[in-house]
Scaffold this motif. Sequence first.
Motif, PDB file in Angstrom:
ATOM      1  N   ALA A 297       0.827  -1.184   0.000  1.00  0.00           N
ATOM      2  CA  ALA A 297       0.000   0.000   0.000  1.00  0.00           C
ATOM      3  C   ALA A 297       0.880   1.260   0.000  1.00  0.00           C
ATOM      4  CB  ALA A 297      -0.892   0.011   1.238  1.00  0.00           C
ATOM      5  N   PRO A 298       0.335   2.373  -0.448  1.00  0.00           N
ATOM      6  CA  PRO A 298       1.126   3.616  -0.430  1.00  0.00           C
ATOM      7  C   PRO A 298       1.566   3.970   0.990  1.00  0.00           C
ATOM      8  CG  PRO A 298      -0.888   3.893  -1.723  1.00  0.00           C
ATOM      9  CD  PRO A 298      -1.020   2.587  -1.006  1.00  0.00           C
ATOM     10  N   TRP A 299       2.797   4.356   1.138  1.00  0.00           N
ATOM     11  CA  TRP A 299       3.312   4.759   2.457  1.00  0.00           C
ATOM     12  C   TRP A 299       2.891   6.182   2.749  1.00  0.00           C
ATOM     13  CZ3 TRP A 299       5.198   1.107   5.477  1.00  0.00           C
ATOM     14  CH2 TRP A 299       5.717  -0.060   4.872  1.00  0.00           C
ATOM     15  N   GLU A 300       2.478   6.410   4.005  1.00  0.00           N
ATOM     16  CA  GLU A 300       2.126   7.783   4.400  1.00  0.00           C
ATOM     17  C   GLU A 300       3.380   8.639   4.459  1.00  0.00           C
ATOM     18  OE1 GLU A 300      -0.069   7.898   7.987  1.00  0.00           O
ATOM     19  OE2 GLU A 300      -1.639   6.527   7.295  1.00  0.00           O
ATOM     20  N   LYS A 301       3.280   9.833   3.928  1.00  0.00           N
ATOM     21  CA  LYS A 301       4.425  10.721   3.943  1.00  0.00           C
ATOM     22  C   LYS A 301       4.530  11.398   5.290  1.00  0.00           C
ATOM     23  CE  LYS A 301       4.229  11.593  -1.024  1.00  0.00           C
ATOM     24  NZ  LYS A 301       4.128  12.617  -2.093  1.00  0.00           N
TER      25      LYS A 301
END
Length: 482
Positions: A478-482
């Motif tokens: 999943a996309p990593w939180e920035k």
Amino acid sequence: MAEVAGVTVDTGHWIGGERVGSAAEFTDVSPIDEQPIAEIARGGAAEVEAAVTAATRAFPAWARTSREERARLLHAIADGVDKRVEELAQVETADNGALIRSHRRGVIPRVAHNFRFFADWLLRLGHDDFETRGHRNHVSWDPAGVCALITPWNAPLMLATWKVAPALAAGDTVVLKPAEWSPLTASLLAGIAAEAGLPDGVLNVVQGLGTEAGAALVAHPDVRRISFTGSVPTARNIAAAAAPNLTPLSLELGGKSPLLVFADADLDLAVDLAVEQYDNAGQVCLAATRLLVEASIAGEFTEHFLARTERLVQGDPRDLSTDIGPQIHRKHFERVDGLVRRAKADGARALIGGGPNTDLGGLYYRPTLFTGAPEGSEILSEEVFGPVLTLQTFDTEEQAVAMANGTRFGLAATLATGDPERAARVTEQLVAGTVWVNCFFVRDLRAPFGGSRQSGVGREGGDWSFDFYCDVKNTVVAPWEK
């Protein structure tokens, strides 16, 4: 130990980096003169258990070994083969009766190529990552575990390394069971691999009979892949033994392949292709043993074919002038002869050959061409695996395709035509794992290889080998939180 063609061969098993004997032995006989050349350790359930245990113990470290190091070791094995081409060729010829000139020029050098190819392919193996709704997909090939590799007698070392090389490259460990009629070069390979630095237990060799060592190996619960080249009946037994463990299988089995010759073909080329089917005394799974010739040129084709076969020299495979050597073993010789005798009884007529070469005696069988075999007869439907071809005629393209596809096999097909459009139409309709157009036996390890129908299950070569010898995994991130 045995001295074979001036080469010392250890006749023990190779298990966990050590030579291991057995309480029993079996006799290895040379097909050249039917004389014993070695007494071989006869493995069974105990030796298989020891080999699988050694391979299981070696697996975690080998699976973690970097791709670069695995590739380096495979290249080192190839270097060892290159240094011993003459020794390997001499032993192989003594053991299985194939031509020394073929072993020197192509077969043994191909052994080294098998290792180099899969070493290099490993380093480029991969799949581009791709996205699904912002999620990253990453495909990887994880080593599967212990592989049971059971190999045939007609090209023992080359066909063994066609399996051993990709399995080792994939990070698997191996238990190799060579054919009992030609076990010697597998033993030499174990020594070459050890000298190259392959860790103990990564490659193990257990010699023995199929009903003993082979049966114990394919039923072992710790085996995670089985690759077998051989007969359909044996494959059925292997599949039944593997079923309780759900062990994945790759099976390359028999064939009854056609050579389709159309009237627009280059006649000289077509005849050359047909005569080439006697290679290795007909003991080639891919051989196009059914000659299907357009009726309008059948007479001319047959005349040219008979003239060409008259020039073939049968004799000692160690003689460089020999074109056709012996059959592998007395049991196989008698099987070939039985098929020929029954074909005659069914009404087929031998234009050449049709029996043993009584001038040479022993296991030498004359190159044979049958015509007039009744439709559906045994000689047209069952694999002979000897120097026996049949000739049938057709009138139309549709009839040719129907005849070509008219067996339970589907390993290969060969097509001779001068029309590219016809070639495209016909090859699309042929049931076969490999089709050659105006050529034969052109093999590239990048291509998929295997059979359709009862000629096999699965494909190997290039990515297909790694797909089989590995557990292919997809990781979704999943996309990593920035």
